[in-house]
Design an enzyme around this catalytic site. Structure first.
Site, PDB file in Angstrom:
ATOM      1  N   ASP A  93       0.866  -1.175   0.000  1.00 26.39           N
ATOM      2  CA  ASP A  93       0.000   0.000   0.000  1.00 26.39           C
ATOM      3  C   ASP A  93       0.906   1.229   0.000  1.00 26.39           C
ATOM      4  O   ASP A  93       1.920   1.280   0.723  1.00 26.39           O
ATOM      5  CB  ASP A  93      -0.876  -0.009   1.254  1.00 26.39           C
ATOM      6  CG  ASP A  93      -1.888   1.127   1.238  1.00 26.39           C
ATOM      7  OD1 ASP A  93      -2.979   0.925   0.681  1.00 26.39           O
ATOM      8  OD2 ASP A  93      -1.565   2.195   1.770  1.00 26.39           O
ATOM      9  N   ASN A 151      -2.671  13.034  -2.980  1.00 30.85           N
ATOM     10  CA  ASN A 151      -3.865  13.458  -3.708  1.00 30.85           C
ATOM     11  C   ASN A 151      -4.307  14.852  -3.284  1.00 30.85           C
ATOM     12  O   ASN A 151      -4.614  15.712  -4.120  1.00 30.85           O
ATOM     13  CB  ASN A 151      -4.992  12.467  -3.480  1.00 30.85           C
ATOM     14  CG  ASN A 151      -5.069  11.428  -4.591  1.00 30.85           C
ATOM     15  OD1 ASN A 151      -4.479  11.600  -5.632  1.00 30.85           O
ATOM     16  ND2 ASN A 151      -5.802  10.347  -4.335  1.00 30.85           N
ATOM     17  N   ASP A 198      -2.679   9.784  -9.772  1.00 30.52           N
ATOM     18  CA  ASP A 198      -2.747   8.728 -10.798  1.00 30.52           C
ATOM     19  C   ASP A 198      -1.367   8.397 -11.336  1.00 30.52           C
ATOM     20  O   ASP A 198      -1.052   7.227 -11.609  1.00 30.52           O
ATOM     21  CB  ASP A 198      -3.660   9.180 -11.932  1.00 30.52           C
ATOM     22  CG  ASP A 198      -5.139   9.203 -11.511  1.00 30.52           C
ATOM     23  OD1 ASP A 198      -5.457   8.618 -10.455  1.00 30.52           O
ATOM     24  OD2 ASP A 198      -5.942   9.802 -12.260  1.00 30.52           O
ATOM     25  N   GLU A 214      -4.918   2.702  -3.732  1.00 29.36           N
ATOM     26  CA  GLU A 214      -3.451   2.665  -3.773  1.00 29.36           C
ATOM     27  C   GLU A 214      -2.913   1.320  -3.302  1.00 29.36           C
ATOM     28  O   GLU A 214      -1.748   1.191  -2.956  1.00 29.36           O
ATOM     29  CB  GLU A 214      -2.868   3.801  -2.920  1.00 29.36           C
ATOM     30  CG  GLU A 214      -3.105   3.671  -1.433  1.00 29.36           C
ATOM     31  CD  GLU A 214      -4.435   4.268  -0.987  1.00 29.36           C
ATOM     32  OE1 GLU A 214      -4.556   4.585   0.187  1.00 29.36           O
ATOM     33  OE2 GLU A 214      -5.351   4.436  -1.831  1.00 29.36           O
TER      34      GLU A 214
END
Length: 606
Positions: A459, A467, A476, A502
């Protein structure tokens, strides 16, 4: 004795065919004005030189050429013998025999003179001699043209009886040749009336020109047809060869259909026809020497015709196969004759006979080629009819084919949709559904074969901060970069998937947990080294032009007590959260109290 020593021809009571080249010496008379008395003078006698080895031809010349021969009869009986000159298109061939008492006996020949009945019966130029016992004689032969022509002084000697036998045998072969040629011409005449195709018409004209050429070059035409006219004797042999070449080219154009099959070559062939017409024009306007030289050059160019036939044959035109074979013989025959006439190749009974044999063989083979052409065209017609029938059947089934094609397109679209349904659109890795499908297959295989299997869950650390701070576009990019890192570091056989957001999962086939921990550490280092470029305001917030991230990893292994993919994933997920709780950017194994990194260091350092 060799010609270099002043060779003397020793006459024998029986002589079949003696080639006289080794016994001859030659003198060129450029002005064509010397008489026999002048060439016998001491000053000119010394200028006679032996013939070059094997060479009796001097190409196209306007000079007169004197040839000297010394003969002796050591026997006790007189020898009646004949000197034969096979090259029989020379305007003037004169014999001067100087006898021991000093008298000179003259015999005149050449196709500009009427055929003399008292000479030995032959289509060639021949002279009779009677040498007394113990006597010797010196013979001078003069070769000349009114303007210019091919000079070939090749000569043979035979006793009179042997010469008559040779003429009888030759007449039989000539009859065979002319009879076969006549049959071929008549056969093709009937074919013209039945098939009415242009190649047969041109072949008929070509075969007629070939026959006329043979009659001219063999001397039969001069002996039986046009000996009464020096003008015809002078013109017909040259015009026969020109027509022979011209019709050979036109027949080739028609037979091979070069206008359609090879347009560029066809234009070259038309140029050759025009060139032969120029040669004829030069002949009739007084430039005979230039005309003869041009005709010889054209003959050499036509010798390349087998190359054209072979090329068309190679291109798939089957009608060219018989032509190529026949024209190969034609080329060898014509080129051999030209090389003989120019002195490059020696004249002898074999080369002279080969020319005649080549002409009849080529003419007959071309007739077979025409017959083969009919068969090929018939087969092509049958093939065309079969193709038409096949086209009709194809038209009848066209709708079914279109339906089948549309069905395939729909199947391909469905297959593509399935691929898209199994693939994560952002990273190109497997999605969660596809991961479980393939993962369950690998788990089942590992249990059956008792192979090790490990799972890595990872992760991206603090991804929400990325973000929120830099925007979803940068987020992204980070996810794609991590996916590319997985693809670069892991094996093709390993199963890689984005599980959502993620979070990623990896199945390492045939890999124990200890090796999986090492692989997870490699991935951790590789992710930490990644840099994601940012632009605009995001670059200012990043404090530079790139963003770096870290990841936490959890590793678990398939065991007897943990024998389903869901169970292994749950343990790996627990280890992942353990790594998160211990400060992120590290690897933890399931049921391990401490982070795995120190353990790795121990393994690596031994």
């Amino acid at each position: 004795m060799g010609a270099e020593s002043g060779a003397l021809l020793v006459l024998q009571p029986v002589m079949q065919v003696v080639q006289l080249a080794p016994y001859l010496s030659v003198l060129e008379d450029p002005g064509r004005a010397l008489t026999v008395d002048e060439v016998r003078s001491d000053s000119l006698r010394q200028q006679f030189v032996p013939l070059p080895t094997g060479r009796t031809a001097f190409g196209v010349s306007s000079s007169a050429w004197w040839v000297r021969l010394k003969a002796q009869n050591p026997g006790r009986e007189a020898v009646a013998w004949v000197l034969n000159v096979p090259h029989n298109t020379t305007d003037y061939v004169d014999s001067y025999e100087v006898r021991p008492e000093g008298t000179v006996v003259t015999q005149l020949a050449g196709d500009h003179r009427p055929f003399e009945a008292q000479r030995p019966a032959s289509e060639t130029f021949s002279f009779s001699y009677l040498t007394a016992p113990g006597a010797s004689s010196e013979i001078y032969i003069r070769f000349a043209y009114d303007s210019a022509g091919i000079i070939n002084v090749y000569q043979e000697a035979s006793t009179a009886v042997a010469f008559a036998q040779q003429q009888h045998t030759k007449a039989l072969w000539l009859g065979v040749f002319l009879g076969a040629t006549l049959l071929v011409i008549l056969y093709n005449l009937f074919l013209i009336l039945s098939v009415r195709e242009a190649p047969f018409f041109w072949y008929l004209l070509y075969a007629s020109a070939a026959t006329l050429t043979y009659l001219s070059l063999s001397g039969l035409g001069y002996r039986y047809l046009w000996h009464f006219s020096p003008q015809l004797s002078d013109t017909i042999p040259n015009m026969a060869v020109i027509l022979f070449y011209m019709l050979a080219v036109q027949f080739s154009r028609s037979f091979l259909e070069t206008r359609v099959r090879a347009p560029r070559f066809d234009r070259i062939l038309l140029g050759l026809i025009a060139l032969t017409a120029v040669s004829a024009l030069l002949l009739f306007t007084g430039y005979r020497g230039v005309s003869v030289k041009l005709t010889l050059l054209i003959g050499l160019l036509l010798g390349l015709f087998p190359v054209l036939g072979a090329w068309l044959w190679y291109q798939g035109h089957q009608i060219a196969r018989g032509y190529t074979l026949a024209w190969t013989i034609w080329s060898l025959t014509v080129i051999g004759a030209i090389l003989r006439f120019t002195g490059i190749m020696p004249s002898d009974p074999f080369s002279i006979g080969a020319t005649r044999f080549g002409m009849i063989s080529q003419t007959v083979l071309l007739a077979f080629a025409l017959a083969d052409r009919i068969n090929i065209l018939r087969n092509e017609k049958l093939s065309a009819e079969k193709r038409e029938l096949s086209a009709s059947l194809k038209s009848r089934n066209e709708l079914e084919s279109k339906v089948l094609e549309r069905t395939r397109e729909l199947e391909a679209s469905r297959h593509q949709a399935e691929i898209l349904a199994r693939e994560d659109s952002l990273t190109g890795l497997l999605n969660r559904r596809a991961f479980f499908e393939r993962g369950n297959e690998e788990v089942g295989r590992a249990l059956r074969h008792r192979h090790p299997l490990s799972v890595i869950m990872l992760d991206i650390d603090s991804f929400k901060t990325v973000n929120d701070g830099f925007g979803h576009g940068v987020g992204d990019k980070v996810i794609r970069e991590v996916a590319l890192t997985l693809t670069r570091v892991l094996r093709d056989s390993d199963i890689k998937a984005r599980m959502g957001g993620e979070e990623f999962a990896v199945i390492l086939v045939q890999t124990p947990q200890e090796s999986a921990l090492l692989m997870a550490e490699r991935l951790r280092v590789a992710v930490q080294a990644c840099q994601v470029a940012v632009e605009g305001r995001a670059a200012g917030r990043a404090g530079g032009a790139a963003v770096t991230v870290t990841s936490s990893f959890g590793v678990s292994q398939l065991t007897d007590g943990v024998d389903t993919l869901e169970a292994v994933l749950a343990r790996a997920d627990a280890a992942l959260y353990q790594a998160k709780n211990r400060g992120r950017n590290r690897v933890c194994a399931a049921n391990m109290a401490e982070p795995a990194v120190p353990h790795f260091e121990q393994l690596q350092n031994g």
